[in-house]
Design a protein around this motif. Structure first.
Motif, short mmCIF file in Angstrom:
data_model
loop_
_atom_site.label_atom_id
_atom_site.label_comp_id
_atom_site.label_asym_id
_atom_site.label_seq_id
_atom_site.Cartn_x
_atom_site.Cartn_y
_atom_site.Cartn_z
N UNK A 192 22.79 -3.52 5.44
CA UNK A 192 21.69 -2.82 4.90
C UNK A 192 20.87 -1.79 6.18
N UNK A 193 21.79 -1.68 7.16
CA UNK A 193 21.41 -1.04 8.42
C UNK A 193 21.03 0.30 8.02
N UNK A 194 21.59 1.00 6.98
CA UNK A 194 21.29 2.52 6.71
C UNK A 194 20.08 2.58 6.05
N UNK A 195 19.34 1.42 5.63
CA UNK A 195 18.18 1.49 4.69
C UNK A 195 17.00 2.29 5.45
N UNK A 196 16.97 2.76 6.66
CA UNK A 196 16.04 3.41 7.22
C UNK A 196 16.49 4.66 7.84
N UNK A 249 0.80 -1.19 0.05
CA UNK A 249 0.06 0.03 0.13
C UNK A 249 0.80 1.23 0.00
N UNK A 250 2.07 1.18 0.82
CA UNK A 250 2.67 2.55 0.78
C UNK A 250 3.64 2.69 -0.53
N UNK A 251 3.92 1.43 -0.98
CA UNK A 251 4.51 1.78 -2.42
C UNK A 251 3.77 2.43 -3.67
N UNK A 252 2.27 1.65 -3.40
CA UNK A 252 1.47 2.28 -4.42
C UNK A 252 1.38 3.95 -4.24
N UNK A 253 1.30 4.18 -2.97
CA UNK A 253 1.31 5.62 -2.59
C UNK A 253 2.54 6.56 -2.62
N UNK A 254 3.87 5.72 -3.16
CA UNK A 254 4.97 6.33 -3.33
C UNK A 254 5.43 6.67 -2.21
N UNK A 255 5.24 6.23 -1.13
CA UNK A 255 5.89 6.38 0.17
C UNK A 255 6.95 5.16 0.41
N UNK A 256 7.90 5.23 -0.03
CA UNK A 256 8.90 4.33 -0.43
C UNK A 256 9.62 3.95 1.13
N UNK A 257 9.76 5.01 1.71
CA UNK A 257 10.53 4.89 3.27
C UNK A 257 9.45 4.03 3.73
N UNK A 258 8.35 4.35 3.95
CA UNK A 258 7.34 3.57 4.92
C UNK A 258 7.11 2.05 4.28
N UNK A 259 7.25 1.99 3.11
CA UNK A 259 7.31 0.56 2.40
C UNK A 259 8.23 -0.26 2.95
#
Length: 622
Positions: free
Chosen positions: A436-440, A157-167
């Motif tokens: 990958x720990x910097x991903x957020x 759902x977040x990806x669809x809304x272009x909220x990639x961080x939350x996704x």
């Protein structure tokens, strides 16, 4: 959105017009963060009603001991998840049309039910943009399998809304719930089994973290010091994501497979897997060992390097940024004189051609220096300029491996690795202990920690970016730049990303055991994935243990063998890191070369060693 967090009012659940369930404490999203390593917004608690009226049962939602057979409201949620994650549903096509307003989603009857769950002005399953449920004993006991499905729905759902961080946060969080139900999910009545989740996780990482120049966005946030104050304005930096790059791939349910291990398997006797005649190059890959050095403070470490792994390199270059010509000359006389009859040993003073760069100093090595290492350390500059220097001087090595003075590097095991995978030096490869720990956190990138190895092709592309990189008095970590600082690993990844080069994720063997590690050999027991997921990773933005940080984002490495009691380092390790006592490097070398037993530091049955390379290779290096 906090009042609507994870609420649902579903006409698809025939047994109850409104279902809700007890949620864990909710932690507010930090939408990108104000700056690198900035403190996150405070946590607060929000408890939702467990059930609503309208004919719903008043019994508490719960799961049995295996976490997959859930009762109460979860029964309805499970049915609705089947509408979304059914292999007959083209969820990728649905994501495409929902992401493009002009696409005729509403005209596809077979996609209507999943569309109602995911999108629209009032989707039946509403995910919060601001809050994330923590993994607690309470929601794990409720239904961890259901929570995993719910988090994955929210990621989509977040990806669809272009909220990639939350996704990314939702997807990462779903993996912690997956680790709790790894045994019971295959064979369960849930639509997603571990195999489908891991397949989509690999695809998601490639789509959400592509190489390229970072995208900088301006954000605003409420001032925590009071509503009467103007809002905070800050910038966030993340990868240049293409919305069309990720589509959830529905497929038939599948589990995970861990290859047999034991004799001829995970004990390390798998050389046939690496050295087939079709893959074997005619000669051993050449390796240049590049060591950033502060002279004379790190003289002892340099001497140990020359005594241990350096003879297995084809060439060794120590890179300094000397305070003056006398210091550089002294370093050259001492270190080049220790080379003996082994590989060529040189000292290069980068400050001769870059007089404006930060010069080496004792303070640069101290984390407690008064100015902070971010201002007095030249590591950011040195890590970029050494590669540019080598390219400009026309180096011919197949591979350049940068190793800090507190790292141990095994060139023979590295040659085994690149030959076994058929990696060609003229192509662009970036190898190391992938992180990958910097991903957020800002900047949101995937990078390699110690030791970092670049192919000849990658060095050439990187050099072009470095030559055009701007200079700065302070590192922003939002672009490739020549600036003071002690995050050379991060800056190197940013510059390589601008060159179109991402860290290779093919850095584990068939069982998920790593070749490059960012910790000491004797710390293996503290860095197992069992200590880095599940309840140890209750919030994807926190690192409660070192193992959580190390294994962040690496579920596709270890999940298939998580329950098999393996150690998690290859018996042919390429690197270890963080030996502040130089004698530790000597000890590791003696263990790997069979000069002394590993003892209690090694897990039972695990025998680390230096590879015996094929006899058909002409004598070259280790």
């Amino acid at each position: 959105s906090s009042e609507r967090s994870f609420s649902r009012s579903s006409a698809l659940a025939s047994h109850c017009p409104c279902l809700a369930f007890a949620m864990a404490p909710l932690a507010r999203f930090r939408d990108g963060g104000a700056a690198s390593f900035a403190p996150r917004l405070p946590l607060f608690l929000l408890v939702l009603l467990t059930l609503c009226g309208g004919g719903c049962s008043q019994a508490e939602d719960s799961a049995d001991e295996d976490g997959c057979k859930c009762s109460g409201a979860w029964s309805g949620i499970q049915r609705e998840m089947w509408l979304l994650f059914n292999h007959t549903v083209d969820l990728g096509e649905l994501m495409d049309c929902l992401g493009s307003p002009e696409a005729p989603c509403a005209e596809r009857p077979e996609l209507e039910a999943p569309r109602l769950l995911l999108a629209g002005p009032d989707p039946l399953m509403q995910c919060s943009e601001e809050q994330l449920p923590l993994l607690t004993q309470r929601n794990a006991q409720a239904c961890p399998a259901g929570m995993m499905h719910w988090m994955l729905l929210c990621a989509i759902q977040m990806w669809i809304r272009r909220m990639y961080r939350q996704s990314a946060l939702y997807f990462d969080h779903a993996l912690s719930f997956l680790s709790l139900v790894l045994d019971c999910l295959p064979g369960s009545d849930w639509p997603l089994w571990p195999g489908q989740v891991m397949r989509n996780w690999r695809h998601f990482l490639e789509a959400a973290f592509p190489p390229g120049k970072l995208k900088i966005e301006e954000k605003t946030a409420q001032n925590e010091d009071g509503d009467h104050l103007p809002p905070l304005v800050y910038e966030v930096a993340g990868p240049p994501v293409s919305h069309a790059a990720f589509q959830w791939m529905n497929s038939r349910r599948a589990g995970l497979y861990c290859p047999p291990h034991g004799i001829g398997g995970a004990d390390g006797s798998e050389d046939a897997h690496y050295f087939g005649d079709a893959r074997l190059p005619e000669v051993a890959p050449s390796v240049l060992c590049a060591v950033p050095l502060v002279w004379p403070d790190e003289r002892g470490a340099a001497e140990v390097i020359l005594e241990t792994y350096a003879p297995a390199c084809d060439e060794v270059i120590f890179f300094v940024a000397a305070a003056d010509a006398r210091v550089a000359q002294e370093a050259a006389e001492v270190l080049e004189g220790l080379g003996g009859g082994g590989p060529v040993v040189r000292v290069v003073d980068l400050a001769l051609e870059r007089p404006g760069m930060v010069r080496d100093s004792t303070e640069a090595l101290s984390s407690s220096s008064s100015g902070g290492r971010e201002r007095v350390s030249g590591m950011n500059q040195k890590d970029l300029l050494l590669f540019e220097y080598l390219d400009r001087r026309g180096h011919q090595s197949d591979w350049v491996c940068r190793a800090e003075t507190d790292a141990y590097f095994a060139p023979s095991n590295f040659r085994r690795f690149v030959a076994g995978r058929g990696l060609r030096p003229e192509e662009s490869w970036f190898l190391g202990s992938i992180s990958y720990w910097h991903m957020h956190f800002e900047p949101r990138v995937i990078f390699n920690e110690q030791v970092q190895c670049l192919s000849r092709g990658a060095v050439a592309k990187l050099a072009g970016v470095v030559r055009s990189a701007p200079s700065a008095s302070q590192a922003s970590y939002a672009r490739c730049e020549l600036a003071p600082g002690h995050r050379g690993d991060l800056m190197l990844a940013l510059c390589l990303a601008e060159a179109g080069i991402a860290p290779s994720s093919d850095v584990v063997d068939r069982w998920g055991r790593e070749f490059f590690t960012n910790y000491r050999l004797e710390q293996m027991r503290d860095y197992t994935p069992e200590l880095g997921t599940g309840f140890f990773a209750r919030d994807p933005r926190n690192f409660d243990t070192d193992a959580v940080m190390h294994w962040k984002g690496k579920a596709h490495f270890f999940m298939h063998c998580l329950r098999h009691g393996l150690n998690w380092v290859s018996p042919f390790p390429i690197s270890f890191h963080n030996y502040k006592d130089r004698e530790g490097i000597r000890w590791v070398h003696e263990v790997l070369s069979g000069q002394r037993p590993c003892g209690a530091a090694c897990l039972e049955g695990w025998v680390p060693r230096l590879a015996t390379l094929p006899e058909s290779w002409r004598a070259r290096g280790g």
